[in-house]
Design an enzyme around this catalytic site. Structure first.
Site, PDB file in Angstrom:
ATOM      1  N   ARG A 111     -16.635  10.004 -38.462  1.00 43.65           N
ATOM      2  CA  ARG A 111     -16.604   9.112 -37.616  1.00 43.65           C
ATOM      3  C   ARG A 111     -15.787   7.941 -37.610  1.00 43.65           C
ATOM      4  O   ARG A 111     -15.456   7.398 -38.519  1.00 43.65           O
ATOM      5  CB  ARG A 111     -18.052   8.411 -37.534  1.00 43.65           C
ATOM      6  CG  ARG A 111     -19.182   9.003 -36.859  1.00 43.65           C
ATOM      7  CD  ARG A 111     -20.300   8.121 -36.558  1.00 43.65           C
ATOM      8  NE  ARG A 111     -20.721   7.111 -37.303  1.00 43.65           N
ATOM      9  CZ  ARG A 111     -21.624   6.249 -37.200  1.00 43.65           C
ATOM     10  NH1 ARG A 111     -22.518   6.368 -36.081  1.00 43.65           N
ATOM     11  NH2 ARG A 111     -22.132   5.331 -38.005  1.00 43.65           N
ATOM     12  N   THR A 133     -14.580   3.385 -33.222  1.00 44.97           N
ATOM     13  CA  THR A 133     -15.143   3.604 -31.886  1.00 44.97           C
ATOM     14  C   THR A 133     -16.074   4.268 -31.890  1.00 44.97           C
ATOM     15  O   THR A 133     -16.722   4.648 -31.117  1.00 44.97           O
ATOM     16  CB  THR A 133     -13.865   4.684 -31.291  1.00 44.97           C
ATOM     17  OG1 THR A 133     -13.715   5.760 -32.422  1.00 44.97           O
ATOM     18  CG2 THR A 133     -12.496   4.091 -31.258  1.00 44.97           C
ATOM     19  N   ASP A 179     -25.797   4.968 -45.607  1.00 44.76           N
ATOM     20  CA  ASP A 179     -24.713   6.157 -45.559  1.00 44.76           C
ATOM     21  C   ASP A 179     -25.077   7.405 -46.345  1.00 44.76           C
ATOM     22  O   ASP A 179     -25.028   7.504 -47.537  1.00 44.76           O
ATOM     23  CB  ASP A 179     -23.386   5.551 -45.812  1.00 44.76           C
ATOM     24  CG  ASP A 179     -22.125   6.673 -45.608  1.00 44.76           C
ATOM     25  OD1 ASP A 179     -21.216   6.097 -44.821  1.00 44.76           O
ATOM     26  OD2 ASP A 179     -22.316   7.727 -45.931  1.00 44.76           O
TER      27      ASP A 179
END
Ligand code: PRP
Ligand code: URA
Length: 228
Positions: free
Chosen positions: A109, A113, A205
């Site tokens: 990713r 954005t 994460d």
């Protein structure tokens, strides 16, 4: 297993073992080794539910006592992790299905954005795959899962089941809207995304927690005038 809406193709596990183990994963004090172990255990439980419709054929076998009719799986399964966190989900299913072929899709990713960037793809030939399990622990915006399904379908692989651990409503909605035929199997549907695209409450994460790459906050070095 709860089908959030019987036509929606979204299956959130309701099994107590799954709920218990997701809670272990969420905790910040679950270290890398335990995290990996619990991911392994959870993925086995989810795969058991997700593969409940695998086709069987009869097989005659001889036991020490007699002959009988048994059953063997007649569909060829491919496992496709999205790099890198999906890698932690391969072995528990490969152990159950040692004949499975393994493909890889490399996506990350973009931190600004939040759009997926593709950097690698190596898949088994589509004519050797009856059902594909797409593996990625986190379904956040859904961008990575949609991109991965696009890649799989472009290669000719049609029957796809997404297997994940934690999903945000945004990710479920996006994946389901673009690929309504893809079954979504998850351990938990969470509340929302934060402003950095992380699932809340989530587990942080997943890649960093699986592979121990979390960078601690650097120690503050005091300016020279403070160093007296
Ligand atoms: C994480 C996760 C998914 C993706 C989900 O990977 O493993 O692939 O984010 O986010 P999305 O639904 O908004 O696309 P990441 O991009 O952090 O890469 P990594 O596994 O290499 O750390
Ligand atoms: N990727 C992760 O690993 N965790 C999140 O919460 C969102 C994306």
């Amino acid at each position: 297993m709860k089908d959030s809406d019987s036509s929606s193709n979204v299956f959130e596990s309701t099994h107590p073992l799954v709920r218990h183990k997701v809670t272990v994963l969420r905790q910040t004090d679950t270290g890398v080794r335990r995290f990996r172990e619990v991911v392994w255990e959870l993925v086995g439980l989810l795969a058991y539910e997700a593969l409940a419709d695998l086709a069987l054929v009869e097989k005659q076998v001889t036991t020490p006592l007699t002959q009988t009719t048994g059953h063997v799986i007649s569909e060829r399964v491919a496992l496709v992790p999205i790099l890198r966190a999906g890698l932690g989900m391969v072995d528990p299913i490969w152990n159950l299905l040692p004949e499975a072929q393994i493909g890889h899709i490399g996506l990350y990713r973009d931190e600004e954005t939040l759009e997926p960037v593709e950097y690698y793809s190596k898949l088994p030939p589509a004519d050797q795959v009856d059902v594909c399990l797409l593996l990625d622990p986190m379904l956040a915006t859904g961008g990575s899962a949609v991109a991965a399904c696009n890649i799989l379908k472009r290669s000719g692989i049609e029957r796809i089941k997404y297997l994940g651990l934690i999903a945000a409503p945004e990710g479920i909605a996006r994946l389901h809207e673009v690929h309504p035929d893809v079954q979504i199997h998850i351990a938990a549907a969470d509340c929302c995304l934060n402003d950095r695209g992380y699932i809340v409450p989530g587990l942080g994460d997943a890649g960093d927690r699986l592979f121990g790459t979390k960078v601690e906050e650097p120690a503050r070095i005091p300016p020279v005038e403070e160093q007296t």
